[in-house]
Motif scaffolding. Structure first.
Motif, PDB file in Angstrom:
ATOM      1  N   ASN A   1      25.047  29.033  41.615  1.00  0.00           N
ATOM      2  CA  ASN A   1      25.424  30.359  41.690  1.00  0.00           C
ATOM      3  C   ASN A   1      26.639  30.808  41.122  1.00  0.00           C
ATOM      4  O   ASN A   1      27.413  30.986  42.074  1.00  0.00           O
ATOM      5  CB  ASN A   1      24.898  30.732  43.072  1.00  0.00           C
ATOM      6  N   ILE A   2      26.633  31.304  39.869  1.00  0.00           N
ATOM      7  CA  ILE A   2      28.093  31.439  39.317  1.00  0.00           C
ATOM      8  C   ILE A   2      28.065  32.830  38.657  1.00  0.00           C
ATOM      9  O   ILE A   2      28.883  32.992  37.851  1.00  0.00           O
ATOM     10  CB  ILE A   2      28.590  30.349  38.375  1.00  0.00           C
ATOM     11  N   SER A   3      27.189  33.516  38.816  1.00  0.00           N
ATOM     12  CA  SER A   3      26.947  34.741  38.100  1.00  0.00           C
ATOM     13  C   SER A   3      28.201  35.939  38.666  1.00  0.00           C
ATOM     14  O   SER A   3      28.524  36.412  37.744  1.00  0.00           O
ATOM     15  CB  SER A   3      25.437  35.442  38.542  1.00  0.00           C
ATOM     16  N   LYS A   4      28.474  35.768  39.824  1.00  0.00           N
ATOM     17  CA  LYS A   4      29.340  36.963  40.361  1.00  0.00           C
ATOM     18  C   LYS A   4      30.892  36.502  40.347  1.00  0.00           C
ATOM     19  O   LYS A   4      31.703  37.083  39.997  1.00  0.00           O
ATOM     20  CB  LYS A   4      28.742  37.565  41.625  1.00  0.00           C
ATOM     21  N   GLN A   5      30.990  35.402  41.293  1.00  0.00           N
ATOM     22  CA  GLN A   5      32.172  35.046  41.625  1.00  0.00           C
ATOM     23  C   GLN A   5      33.089  34.079  40.286  1.00  0.00           C
ATOM     24  O   GLN A   5      34.264  34.056  40.433  1.00  0.00           O
ATOM     25  CB  GLN A   5      32.077  33.956  42.791  1.00  0.00           C
ATOM     26  N   PHE A   6      32.272  33.672  39.361  1.00  0.00           N
ATOM     27  CA  PHE A   6      32.792  32.807  38.306  1.00  0.00           C
ATOM     28  C   PHE A   6      32.854  33.454  36.946  1.00  0.00           C
ATOM     29  O   PHE A   6      31.882  34.277  36.648  1.00  0.00           O
ATOM     30  CB  PHE A   6      32.198  31.430  38.259  1.00  0.00           C
ATOM     31  N   ILE A   7      33.457  32.975  36.122  1.00  0.00           N
ATOM     32  CA  ILE A   7      33.279  33.498  34.623  1.00  0.00           C
ATOM     33  C   ILE A   7      33.862  32.346  33.604  1.00  0.00           C
ATOM     34  O   ILE A   7      34.548  31.639  33.739  1.00  0.00           O
ATOM     35  CB  ILE A   7      34.081  34.949  34.536  1.00  0.00           C
ATOM     36  N   GLN A   8      33.218  32.426  32.585  1.00  0.00           N
ATOM     37  CA  GLN A   8      33.425  31.349  31.527  1.00  0.00           C
ATOM     38  C   GLN A   8      34.256  32.169  30.243  1.00  0.00           C
ATOM     39  O   GLN A   8      33.815  33.036  29.969  1.00  0.00           O
ATOM     40  CB  GLN A   8      32.295  30.717  30.856  1.00  0.00           C
ATOM     41  N   LEU A   9      35.560  31.760  30.320  1.00  0.00           N
ATOM     42  CA  LEU A   9      36.416  32.440  29.249  1.00  0.00           C
ATOM     43  C   LEU A   9      36.896  31.244  28.243  1.00  0.00           C
ATOM     44  O   LEU A   9      37.764  31.680  27.246  1.00  0.00           O
ATOM     45  CB  LEU A   9      37.543  33.179  29.782  1.00  0.00           C
TER      46      LEU A   9
ATOM     47  N   ALA B   1      35.544  24.743  27.712  1.00  0.00           N
ATOM     48  CA  ALA B   1      35.711  23.595  28.425  1.00  0.00           C
ATOM     49  C   ALA B   1      35.856  24.317  30.013  1.00  0.00           C
ATOM     50  O   ALA B   1      36.006  23.240  30.804  1.00  0.00           O
ATOM     51  CB  ALA B   1      36.768  23.021  28.107  1.00  0.00           C
ATOM     52  N   TYR B   2      35.767  25.505  30.318  1.00  0.00           N
ATOM     53  CA  TYR B   2      36.180  26.094  31.633  1.00  0.00           C
ATOM     54  C   TYR B   2      35.221  27.088  32.248  1.00  0.00           C
ATOM     55  O   TYR B   2      34.844  28.032  31.462  1.00  0.00           O
ATOM     56  CB  TYR B   2      37.533  26.452  32.030  1.00  0.00           C
ATOM     57  N   ILE B   3      34.727  26.926  33.425  1.00  0.00           N
ATOM     58  CA  ILE B   3      34.257  27.947  34.064  1.00  0.00           C
ATOM     59  C   ILE B   3      35.115  28.100  35.410  1.00  0.00           C
ATOM     60  O   ILE B   3      35.256  27.176  36.112  1.00  0.00           O
ATOM     61  CB  ILE B   3      32.712  27.768  34.714  1.00  0.00           C
TER      62      ILE B   3
END
Length: 245
Positions: free
Chosen positions: A185-193, A196-198
């Protein structure tokens, strides 16, 4: 959770099936047997499960005979065999699916999804909507560790693994960032920019230009392919005074 039993007199085949089950979210191996007679004795007095995998060509008692005896102990029954001529007999024995050996993980997963459909998808949704998840930590002899989303600072790609940076320790799991995106469940609290990292948005300490530093001092430059997403993310959150200079 799909509770499973695996029965196969060939140890190598059984171990391969056990790995498929262990690698699949929302499936749990209750027990496995290389001896069909022992399986018959124990399952006849055991609680029912959701799924039994059963080889057909086994000594003393065949999988077809065993299926007739214990069919009521499982919601679904999948026959696994290298002998394709048994396909008709498998369905006669009330088999729900037939996996000819050797079968790939993709074929295994397609079969599970077809048989359990909404039940399996609902289990996946429960995992995605929970506040924590279990993951096997390479650094602790692959012991399953409970991880809270709130404790995660970042997921970092690391060779064939993913480092899960938390505020307590780093967990090394046999996953890919693709697995993280699809299963957690990474849709709201997490971001991939960065490829190599989320990262956890609440754990961003500061942003300087296109360089992001997290609360554990992990730092990286925004990846070229993520520039537009970064600009949108930044502009939505930055506060600028409306006063004229």
């Amino acid at each position: 959770m799909i509770r499973c039993i695996a029965i196969d007199d060939q140890l190598s085949s059984l171990q391969g099936l056990e790995k498929y089950i262990l690698d699949t979210p929302n499936m749990r191996l209750v027990n496995s047997y290389t001896d069909p007679v022992l399986a018959l004795k124990e399952l006849s007095r055991a609680e029912p499960v959701d799924l039994i995998f059963m080889d057909i060509n086994m000594p003393q008692i065949s999988g077809l005979e065993l299926a007739h005896a214990i069919r009521g102990k499982s919601r679904k029954l999948i026959f696994t065999t290298s002998h394709k001529e048994y396909a008709f007999e498998a369905y006669e024995a009330e088999g729900d699916a037939y996996l000819p050996k050797p079968y790939s993980y993709a074929k295994f997963l397609v079969t599970i999804t077809r048989l359990f459909g909404n039940d399996y998808e609902a289990s996946e949704n429960n995992l995605a909507n929970s506040e924590s998840f279990l993951v096997k930590n390479k650094e602790e002899d692959h012991r399953a560790i409970m991880v809270k989303y709130a404790d995660i600072i970042a997921f970092e790609s690391f060779h064939n693994y993913v480092k899960i940076h938390t505020d307590k320790k780093i967990i090394i799991a046999y996953l890919s960032l693709k697995d993280v995106r699809e299963q957690l469940n990474i849709s709201k609290q997490f971001i991939q920019l960065h490829r190599a990292y989320i990262i956890s948005i609440p754990h961003i300490q500061h942003i300087e230009g296109q360089r992001i530093t997290l609360t554990n001092q992990l730092s990286f430059n925004v990846g070229d392919i993520y520039i537009n997403e970064f600009k949108e993310f930044y502009n939505e959150r930055v506060i600028i005074s409306s006063r004229k200079k």
